[in-house]
Design a protein around this motif. Structure first.
Motif, PDB file in Angstrom:
ATOM      1  N   THR A 136     -30.628   8.787   8.323  1.00  0.00           N
ATOM      2  CA  THR A 136     -31.998   8.771   7.815  1.00  0.00           C
ATOM      3  C   THR A 136     -32.254  10.081   7.088  1.00  0.00           C
ATOM      4  O   THR A 136     -32.168  11.156   7.691  1.00  0.00           O
ATOM      5  N   VAL A 137     -32.550  10.003   5.790  1.00  0.00           N
ATOM      6  CA  VAL A 137     -32.881  11.174   4.988  1.00  0.00           C
ATOM      7  C   VAL A 137     -34.334  11.053   4.558  1.00  0.00           C
ATOM      8  O   VAL A 137     -34.712  10.067   3.918  1.00  0.00           O
ATOM      9  N   VAL A 138     -35.147  12.039   4.933  1.00  0.00           N
ATOM     10  CA  VAL A 138     -36.573  12.025   4.624  1.00  0.00           C
ATOM     11  C   VAL A 138     -36.884  13.209   3.712  1.00  0.00           C
ATOM     12  O   VAL A 138     -36.469  14.334   3.980  1.00  0.00           O
ATOM     13  N   GLU A 139     -37.572  12.949   2.614  1.00  0.00           N
ATOM     14  CA  GLU A 139     -37.926  13.987   1.643  1.00  0.00           C
ATOM     15  C   GLU A 139     -36.686  14.742   1.177  1.00  0.00           C
ATOM     16  O   GLU A 139     -36.662  15.964   1.108  1.00  0.00           O
ATOM     17  N   LEU A 168     -35.716  10.004  -1.400  1.00  0.00           N
ATOM     18  CA  LEU A 168     -35.583  11.142  -2.309  1.00  0.00           C
ATOM     19  C   LEU A 168     -36.950  11.494  -2.876  1.00  0.00           C
ATOM     20  O   LEU A 168     -37.664  10.619  -3.379  1.00  0.00           O
ATOM     21  N   ASP A 169     -37.300  12.811  -2.825  1.00  0.00           N
ATOM     22  CA  ASP A 169     -38.641  13.184  -3.275  1.00  0.00           C
ATOM     23  C   ASP A 169     -38.702  13.611  -4.735  1.00  0.00           C
ATOM     24  O   ASP A 169     -39.775  13.838  -5.285  1.00  0.00           O
ATOM     25  N   GLY A 170     -37.534  13.748  -5.397  1.00  0.00           N
ATOM     26  CA  GLY A 170     -37.523  14.029  -6.818  1.00  0.00           C
ATOM     27  C   GLY A 170     -37.771  15.468  -7.206  1.00  0.00           C
ATOM     28  O   GLY A 170     -37.874  15.786  -8.388  1.00  0.00           O
ATOM     29  N   GLU A 211     -27.120  -1.929   6.911  1.00  0.00           N
ATOM     30  CA  GLU A 211     -28.093  -2.065   5.833  1.00  0.00           C
ATOM     31  C   GLU A 211     -28.272  -0.739   5.095  1.00  0.00           C
ATOM     32  O   GLU A 211     -28.128   0.331   5.669  1.00  0.00           O
ATOM     33  N   ILE A 212     -28.598  -0.840   3.810  1.00  0.00           N
ATOM     34  CA  ILE A 212     -28.827   0.340   2.972  1.00  0.00           C
ATOM     35  C   ILE A 212     -30.193   0.209   2.309  1.00  0.00           C
ATOM     36  O   ILE A 212     -30.507  -0.817   1.699  1.00  0.00           O
ATOM     37  N   ALA A 213     -31.010   1.258   2.435  1.00  0.00           N
ATOM     38  CA  ALA A 213     -32.307   1.302   1.749  1.00  0.00           C
ATOM     39  C   ALA A 213     -32.455   2.672   1.104  1.00  0.00           C
ATOM     40  O   ALA A 213     -32.249   3.699   1.753  1.00  0.00           O
ATOM     41  N   VAL A 214     -32.791   2.689  -0.183  1.00  0.00           N
ATOM     42  CA  VAL A 214     -32.964   3.940  -0.918  1.00  0.00           C
ATOM     43  C   VAL A 214     -34.339   3.922  -1.568  1.00  0.00           C
ATOM     44  O   VAL A 214     -34.683   2.958  -2.275  1.00  0.00           O
ATOM     45  N   ARG A 215     -35.115   4.981  -1.336  1.00  0.00           N
ATOM     46  CA  ARG A 215     -36.425   5.092  -1.990  1.00  0.00           C
ATOM     47  C   ARG A 215     -36.349   6.199  -3.022  1.00  0.00           C
ATOM     48  O   ARG A 215     -36.114   7.367  -2.703  1.00  0.00           O
ATOM     49  N   LEU A 216     -36.506   5.808  -4.294  1.00  0.00           N
ATOM     50  CA  LEU A 216     -36.372   6.733  -5.406  1.00  0.00           C
ATOM     51  C   LEU A 216     -37.725   7.287  -5.818  1.00  0.00           C
ATOM     52  O   LEU A 216     -38.760   6.628  -5.661  1.00  0.00           O
ATOM     53  N   ARG A 249     -39.503   2.175  -4.344  1.00  0.00           N
ATOM     54  CA  ARG A 249     -40.082   3.160  -5.242  1.00  0.00           C
ATOM     55  C   ARG A 249     -41.126   3.975  -4.510  1.00  0.00           C
ATOM     56  O   ARG A 249     -42.019   3.434  -3.861  1.00  0.00           O
ATOM     57  N   ARG A 250     -40.999   5.297  -4.620  1.00  0.00           N
ATOM     58  CA  ARG A 250     -42.018   6.179  -4.069  1.00  0.00           C
ATOM     59  C   ARG A 250     -43.303   6.031  -4.874  1.00  0.00           C
ATOM     60  O   ARG A 250     -43.256   5.806  -6.079  1.00  0.00           O
TER      61      ARG A 250
END
Length: 284
Positions: A162-165, A184-186, A201-206, A265-266
């Motif tokens: 789990t990667v947050v920010e 990912l906070d960009g 499972e894989i979930a990525v929030r860009l 999407r963030r």
């Protein structure tokens, strides 16, 4: 070389500079905190079983059991030797490289700027505000990383990631059955994420707006995307998401055999201009 045998709760202070930290314990907890001070401090607040051996050789500080080697650490499965526990807290200069080995213990590292390497069997790892390069290898332990800005490498059999920010320039993760959630906070460099899994499972929030070449593939799982600029397709059970977001300066690659993949999407930053267009997910 200086040496101490710690058989009961005790606090030690090291005034000379510490240039490397090595910790190896079985059960319990390891807490490592980076500070602006030049000295280092060790506190052993709980201890059961054999004593810990603390050594200071040059600038290297080691806190470990004598029979627990760093080499071959992940293959250390002596059931008799598991009957021990320690709660160890260390404050070291922020730039100190850190190596932590835990069998069933939890490891927490925060506020460090140097290289961090954690090897664990079943203990969980938590990283907070770590800016140096990170490598974590576990059998079944989970990794939670928050506000980590250094390159991150994660290898596991069944542990979850789990990667947050996340604001690091690179995330590389491999697992067999553990799930992967990467947010990912960009605010860092261009996205460079490579995730490989078998059944997890894989979930990525860009971030919004996103800027990456995207390639996501699953052999038999489902896929979903919150980005209208990405193509969702596939045949014969295999499904994929491909396309370019923004100028495509970064890269996102996610591969799984039977797990599902979701690209999220963030929400836009408060100071970002509004954009038009649909935000519904495309699911296949």
């Amino acid at each position: 070389m200086s040496e101490w045998s710690v058989a009961e709760p005790r606090t030690l202070t090291f005034d000379d500079p510490v240039t490397a930290l090595h910790v190896r314990i079985v059960n319990g907890t390891v807490n490592v905190v980076g500070t602006d001070e030049g000295s280092a401090r060790l506190e052993v607040s709980e201890l059961e079983g054999p004593p810990l051996r603390v050594t200071r050789s040059g600038g290297t500080l080691t806190v470990a059991y004598e029979d627990l080697p760093w080499q071959g650490f992940l293959k250390w499965f002596d059931p008799q030797a598991w009957r021990r526990s320690a709660v160890v807290s260390l404050a070291v200069p922020a730039g100190t490289p850190v190596e932590v080995g835990v069998v069933g213990a939890a490891a927490v590292v925060s506020g460090t700027e140097g290289r961090v390497e954690v090897r664990g069997v079943s203990g969980d790892t938590t990283l907070v505000a770590v800016s140096g390069p990170v490598r974590v290898s576990t059998v079944s332990g989970n990794l939670e990383a928050q506000a980590v800005t250094g390159d991150l490498r994660f290898n596991s059999v069944s542990g979850d990631l789990t990667v947050v920010e996340g604001a690091g320039s690179s995330v590389r993760a491999e697992s067999v059955s553990g799930s992967m959630i990467v947010d990912l906070d960009g605010t860092g460099a261009a996205t460079d994420v490579h995730l490989t899994n078998v059944s997890g499972e894989i979930a990525v929030r860009l971030p919004h707006p996103a800027d990456a070449e995207v390639e996501a593939n699953t052999a038999s799982g489902s896929v979903s995307s919150a980005f209208e600029d990405l193509r969702v397709g596939g045949q014969w059970g295999a499904k994929k998401i491909t396309g370019r977001l923004g100028a495509g300066r970064g890269r996102l690659k996610a591969i799984t055999v039977s797990g599902s993949i979701a690209l999220l999407r963030r929400p836009p930053a408060e100071d970002a201009p509004p954009t038009d267009g649909p935000t519904d997910k495309k699911v296949l």
